[in-house]
Design a protein around this motif. Structure first.
Motif, PDB file in Angstrom:
ATOM      1  N   PHE A  15       0.816  -1.209   0.000  1.00 50.06           N
ATOM      2  CA  PHE A  15       0.000   0.000   0.000  1.00 50.06           C
ATOM      3  C   PHE A  15       0.855   1.267   0.000  1.00 50.06           C
ATOM      4  CE2 PHE A  15      -3.594  -2.425   2.368  1.00 50.06           C
ATOM      5  CZ  PHE A  15      -3.943  -3.055   1.180  1.00 50.06           C
ATOM      6  N   SER A  16       1.903   1.312   0.829  1.00 48.93           N
ATOM      7  CA  SER A  16       2.726   2.519   0.894  1.00 48.93           C
ATOM      8  C   SER A  16       3.531   2.706  -0.382  1.00 48.93           C
ATOM      9  CB  SER A  16       3.650   2.484   2.118  1.00 48.93           C
ATOM     10  OG  SER A  16       4.559   1.399   2.041  1.00 48.93           O
ATOM     11  N   GLY A  17       4.093   1.619  -0.916  1.00 50.16           N
ATOM     12  CA  GLY A  17       4.884   1.721  -2.137  1.00 50.16           C
ATOM     13  C   GLY A  17       4.057   2.143  -3.326  1.00 50.16           C
ATOM     14  N   MET A  18       2.851   1.585  -3.448  1.00 49.97           N
ATOM     15  CA  MET A  18       1.994   1.967  -4.571  1.00 49.97           C
ATOM     16  C   MET A  18       1.545   3.418  -4.443  1.00 49.97           C
ATOM     17  SD  MET A  18      -0.286  -1.410  -5.524  1.00 49.97           S
ATOM     18  CE  MET A  18      -0.810  -1.912  -3.877  1.00 49.97           C
ATOM     19  N   THR A  19       1.212   3.857  -3.235  1.00 48.46           N
ATOM     20  CA  THR A  19       0.823   5.251  -3.044  1.00 48.46           C
ATOM     21  C   THR A  19       1.982   6.185  -3.368  1.00 48.46           C
ATOM     22  OG1 THR A  19      -0.707   4.565  -1.303  1.00 48.46           O
ATOM     23  CG2 THR A  19      -0.160   6.900  -1.409  1.00 48.46           C
ATOM     24  N   ALA A  20       3.193   5.789  -2.974  1.00 53.79           N
ATOM     25  CA  ALA A  20       4.367   6.597  -3.299  1.00 53.79           C
ATOM     26  C   ALA A  20       4.544   6.721  -4.810  1.00 53.79           C
ATOM     27  CB  ALA A  20       5.613   5.996  -2.655  1.00 53.79           C
ATOM     28  N   ALA A  21       4.388   5.618  -5.519  1.00 47.51           N
ATOM     29  CA  ALA A  21       4.537   5.666  -6.976  1.00 47.51           C
ATOM     30  C   ALA A  21       3.508   6.596  -7.606  1.00 47.51           C
ATOM     31  CB  ALA A  21       4.401   4.254  -7.547  1.00 47.51           C
ATOM     32  N   ILE A  22       2.268   6.527  -7.137  1.00 40.52           N
ATOM     33  CA  ILE A  22       1.203   7.371  -7.686  1.00 40.52           C
ATOM     34  C   ILE A  22       1.503   8.851  -7.460  1.00 40.52           C
ATOM     35  CG2 ILE A  22      -1.227   8.010  -7.394  1.00 40.52           C
ATOM     36  CD1 ILE A  22      -1.683   4.974  -6.645  1.00 40.52           C
ATOM     37  N   PRO A  38       6.588 -12.046  -7.880  1.00 38.73           N
ATOM     38  CA  PRO A  38       6.351 -11.930  -9.325  1.00 38.73           C
ATOM     39  C   PRO A  38       4.880 -11.803  -9.691  1.00 38.73           C
ATOM     40  CG  PRO A  38       6.969 -14.183  -8.745  1.00 38.73           C
ATOM     41  CD  PRO A  38       7.196 -13.339  -7.526  1.00 38.73           C
ATOM     42  N   HIS A  39       3.996 -12.180  -8.764  1.00 35.67           N
ATOM     43  CA  HIS A  39       2.561 -12.098  -9.037  1.00 35.67           C
ATOM     44  C   HIS A  39       1.903 -10.878  -8.397  1.00 35.67           C
ATOM     45  CE1 HIS A  39       2.921 -16.108 -10.692  1.00 35.67           C
ATOM     46  NE2 HIS A  39       3.468 -16.527  -9.568  1.00 35.67           N
ATOM     47  N   TRP A  40       2.682 -10.098  -7.622  1.00 39.07           N
ATOM     48  CA  TRP A  40       2.201  -8.859  -7.017  1.00 39.07           C
ATOM     49  C   TRP A  40       0.922  -9.108  -6.212  1.00 39.07           C
ATOM     50  CZ3 TRP A  40       1.583  -3.684 -10.204  1.00 39.07           C
ATOM     51  CH2 TRP A  40       1.811  -2.582  -9.355  1.00 39.07           C
ATOM     52  N   ARG A  41       0.956 -10.121  -5.384  1.00 37.61           N
ATOM     53  CA  ARG A  41      -0.233 -10.527  -4.634  1.00 37.61           C
ATOM     54  C   ARG A  41      -0.330  -9.789  -3.301  1.00 37.61           C
ATOM     55  NH1 ARG A  41       1.604 -16.689  -5.145  1.00 37.61           N
ATOM     56  NH2 ARG A  41       3.496 -15.532  -4.594  1.00 37.61           N
ATOM     57  N   THR A  42      -1.555  -9.718  -2.794  1.00 35.70           N
ATOM     58  CA  THR A  42      -1.820  -9.225  -1.447  1.00 35.70           C
ATOM     59  C   THR A  42      -2.769 -10.198  -0.782  1.00 35.70           C
ATOM     60  OG1 THR A  42      -1.529  -6.913  -2.062  1.00 35.70           O
ATOM     61  CG2 THR A  42      -2.757  -7.361  -0.045  1.00 35.70           C
ATOM     62  N   ASP A  43      -2.325 -10.822   0.287  1.00 36.26           N
ATOM     63  CA  ASP A  43      -3.172 -11.753   1.023  1.00 36.26           C
ATOM     64  C   ASP A  43      -3.874 -11.015   2.156  1.00 36.26           C
ATOM     65  OD1 ASP A  43      -2.293 -13.891  -0.559  1.00 36.26           O
ATOM     66  OD2 ASP A  43      -0.524 -14.176   0.705  1.00 36.26           O
ATOM     67  N   GLY A  44      -4.816 -11.687   2.783  1.00 32.68           N
ATOM     68  CA  GLY A  44      -5.449 -11.115   3.958  1.00 32.68           C
ATOM     69  C   GLY A  44      -6.947 -11.006   3.810  1.00 32.68           C
ATOM     70  N   LEU A 110      -8.611  -3.782  -2.249  1.00 36.20           N
ATOM     71  CA  LEU A 110      -7.929  -2.488  -2.198  1.00 36.20           C
ATOM     72  C   LEU A 110      -6.617  -2.540  -2.961  1.00 36.20           C
ATOM     73  CD1 LEU A 110      -7.591   0.398  -1.221  1.00 36.20           C
ATOM     74  CD2 LEU A 110      -6.748  -0.491   0.967  1.00 36.20           C
ATOM     75  N   ALA A 111      -5.878  -3.627  -2.828  1.00 34.83           N
ATOM     76  CA  ALA A 111      -4.613  -3.757  -3.557  1.00 34.83           C
ATOM     77  C   ALA A 111      -4.840  -3.731  -5.063  1.00 34.83           C
ATOM     78  CB  ALA A 111      -3.907  -5.041  -3.149  1.00 34.83           C
ATOM     79  N   ASN A 112      -5.890  -4.379  -5.534  1.00 38.86           N
ATOM     80  CA  ASN A 112      -6.191  -4.372  -6.969  1.00 38.86           C
ATOM     81  C   ASN A 112      -6.522  -2.966  -7.453  1.00 38.86           C
ATOM     82  OD1 ASN A 112      -5.783  -7.100  -7.458  1.00 38.86           O
ATOM     83  ND2 ASN A 112      -7.904  -7.654  -7.022  1.00 38.86           N
ATOM     84  N   LEU A 114      -5.430  -0.154  -6.152  1.00 40.56           N
ATOM     85  CA  LEU A 114      -4.175   0.596  -6.178  1.00 40.56           C
ATOM     86  C   LEU A 114      -3.287   0.164  -7.335  1.00 40.56           C
ATOM     87  CD1 LEU A 114      -3.396   0.721  -2.363  1.00 40.56           C
ATOM     88  CD2 LEU A 114      -3.604   2.720  -3.849  1.00 40.56           C
ATOM     89  N   ARG A 115      -3.222  -1.131  -7.590  1.00 39.78           N
ATOM     90  CA  ARG A 115      -2.394  -1.609  -8.721  1.00 39.78           C
ATOM     91  C   ARG A 115      -2.869  -0.997 -10.036  1.00 39.78           C
ATOM     92  NH1 ARG A 115      -1.847  -6.564  -5.623  1.00 39.78           N
ATOM     93  NH2 ARG A 115      -3.862  -7.311  -6.351  1.00 39.78           N
ATOM     94  N   GLN A 116      -4.187  -0.951 -10.227  1.00 41.83           N
ATOM     95  CA  GLN A 116      -4.709  -0.372 -11.449  1.00 41.83           C
ATOM     96  C   GLN A 116      -4.345   1.102 -11.559  1.00 41.83           C
ATOM     97  OE1 GLN A 116      -6.062  -1.693 -14.138  1.00 41.83           O
ATOM     98  NE2 GLN A 116      -6.195   0.365 -15.045  1.00 41.83           N
ATOM     99  N   ARG A 117      -4.410   1.802 -10.436  1.00 43.74           N
ATOM    100  CA  ARG A 117      -4.051   3.224 -10.448  1.00 43.74           C
ATOM    101  C   ARG A 117      -2.572   3.404 -10.784  1.00 43.74           C
ATOM    102  NH1 ARG A 117      -3.276   7.331 -11.611  1.00 43.74           N
ATOM    103  NH2 ARG A 117      -3.505   9.353 -10.574  1.00 43.74           N
ATOM    104  N   VAL A 118      -1.702   2.545 -10.237  1.00 42.85           N
ATOM    105  CA  VAL A 118      -0.273   2.619 -10.559  1.00 42.85           C
ATOM    106  C   VAL A 118      -0.056   2.369 -12.045  1.00 42.85           C
ATOM    107  CG1 VAL A 118       1.978   1.540 -10.198  1.00 42.85           C
ATOM    108  CG2 VAL A 118       0.494   1.984  -8.245  1.00 42.85           C
TER     109      VAL A 118
END
Length: 376
Positions: A15-22, A38-44, A110-112, A114-118
């Motif tokens: 979450f922090s890394g993707m927000t930083a990139a955006i 390699p799959h850029w997954r987020t569990d939980g 939420l990760a998906n 953010l990934r799309q926004r990045v």
């Protein structure tokens, strides 16, 4: 304004890394992001959100997508552990141009978003890759990567989580994250129709809460004392959580306990805390998020603080006359707020595990929610 850096490496695609990139991309900075998975997954399971987090969502352009997939609310009920009656409702301030003071969503959802926004930015995302070595060079830092490539950057942003490899490499003297003697269970359930908003029950040394993650689903979170750090067998997670819920006299929680099954996505995580003293930057590297201030979930503010870090860092790099000034301004704006989150969360944990004063617990919750609503 012209940013004080031109090319930045973000280590970590959470979450922090993707927000930083955006936000760095928005500031006109060239960004490379490396993520070891390699799959850029987020569990939980689910994640609880403050109004302050929703303010960040609006800032980075994902608020509407969140509303389509998650759930929002105003207020948080404290519920009687026997009768299921609402004892009182904690106010959750609406912060900025949003409709709700709190909410929830599934972490992978939420990760998906953010990934799309990045992906919509100019960020160069490299998956299955991480850094192996950082060497100061004139005017920057040279980074060697696990795929055999290398690059020179004005700044490296360490967003690689509580077990940060970048922190270990450049802050070898830093304390390891401290186990706090408590663990948290999470599971996805059908939303109980008799509940108007998210709520929490406390009984003996256990605390359980429920939050929205969609119009029809909720997730429960239950904290229990565990004096020693130990491995738990995942094959027994459903039955173990069911037994914990059944310790509550609450008819509603007993009904939820009976509904748990293998599709409930039951998870357990031991809790750790970390607050790195300033400075948070060294050798053209700066840490954000859990890499520098990992917190327990008692204020539901970990993701909020991590994403705020990224927003503030981009703002200060855009406004500063040079990198040193920008990093100092970032640390000065963030340290006190993050210290409050880590310390207050830890105190709430201590009260729960020791059977401490519930009135103090409520005071800390209310004071912290007010502080989180303040400008960052």
């Amino acid at each position: 304004m012209t940013p004080c850096v031109e090319k930045v490496l973000v280590v970590g695609g959470g979450f922090s890394g993707m927000t930083a990139a955006i936000e760095l991309d928005r500031a006109g900075i060239q960004v490379d992001l490396v993520e070891t998975d390699p799959h850029w997954r987020t569990d939980g399971a689910g994640i609880s959100l403050h109004g302050a987090t929703l303010r960040v969502f609006r800032q980075i352009g994902i608020y509407d997508e969140f509303l389509e997939s998650g759930g929002g609310a105003n207020g948080f009920d404290i519920i009687h552990p026997v009768s299921d009656e609402t004892l009182f409702t904690l106010p959750t301030p609406v912060v900025g141009d949003v409709a709700f003071g709190n909410g929830g969503v599934m972490r992978p959802v939420l990760a998906n978003i953010l990934r799309q926004r990045v992906r919509e930015t100019a960020t160069n995302v490299r998956l299955g890759v991480t850094f192996t070595k950082v060497t100061p060079v004139e005017g920057g830092a040279q980074v060697e990567f696990s795929d055999g490539t290398s690059g020179v950057y004005d700044l490296i942003v360490g967003a690689d989580g509580v077990n940060s490899a970048l922190r270990s490499a450049l802050w070898p003297e830093a304390d390891a994250p401290a186990y706090v003697g408590q663990g948290v269970w999470r599971a996805v359930v059908d939303w109980p129709q008799e509940l108007e908003r998210p709520g929490m029950w406390a009984f003996e040394d256990l605390k359980v809460g429920i939050n929205f993650v969609s119009p029809t689903k909720g997730y429960i979170f239950l904290t229990e004392p565990r004096p020693t750090l130990e491995h738990l067998d995942p094959t027994g997670f459903v039955e173990y959580l069911r037994a914990l819920l059944k310790r509550f006299p609450s008819a509603l929680l007993n009904r939820i306990a009976d509904s748990l099954n293998e599709d409930s996505q039951v998870l357990y995580r031991p809790l750790f805390a970390l607050l790195l003293p300033k400075p948070w930057s060294r050798q053209r590297c700066v840490l954000i998020g859990d890499a520098v201030h990992a917190t327990t979930p008692h204020l539901a503010a970990g993701a909020c603080a991590a994403m705020e870090d990224a927003v503030v860092l981009a703002e200060e790099l855009s406004a500063a006359k040079d990198l040193a000034a920008g990093l100092e301004a970032y640390e000065n704006r963030r340290f006190g707020r993050c210290e409050m989150i880590v310390n207050n969360s830890r105190r709430l944990c201590d009260i729960e595990t020791s059977g401490g004063d519930r009135a103090e617990h409520s005071r800390i919750m209310q004071t912290s929610m007010g502080a989180l609503a303040e400008a960052i």
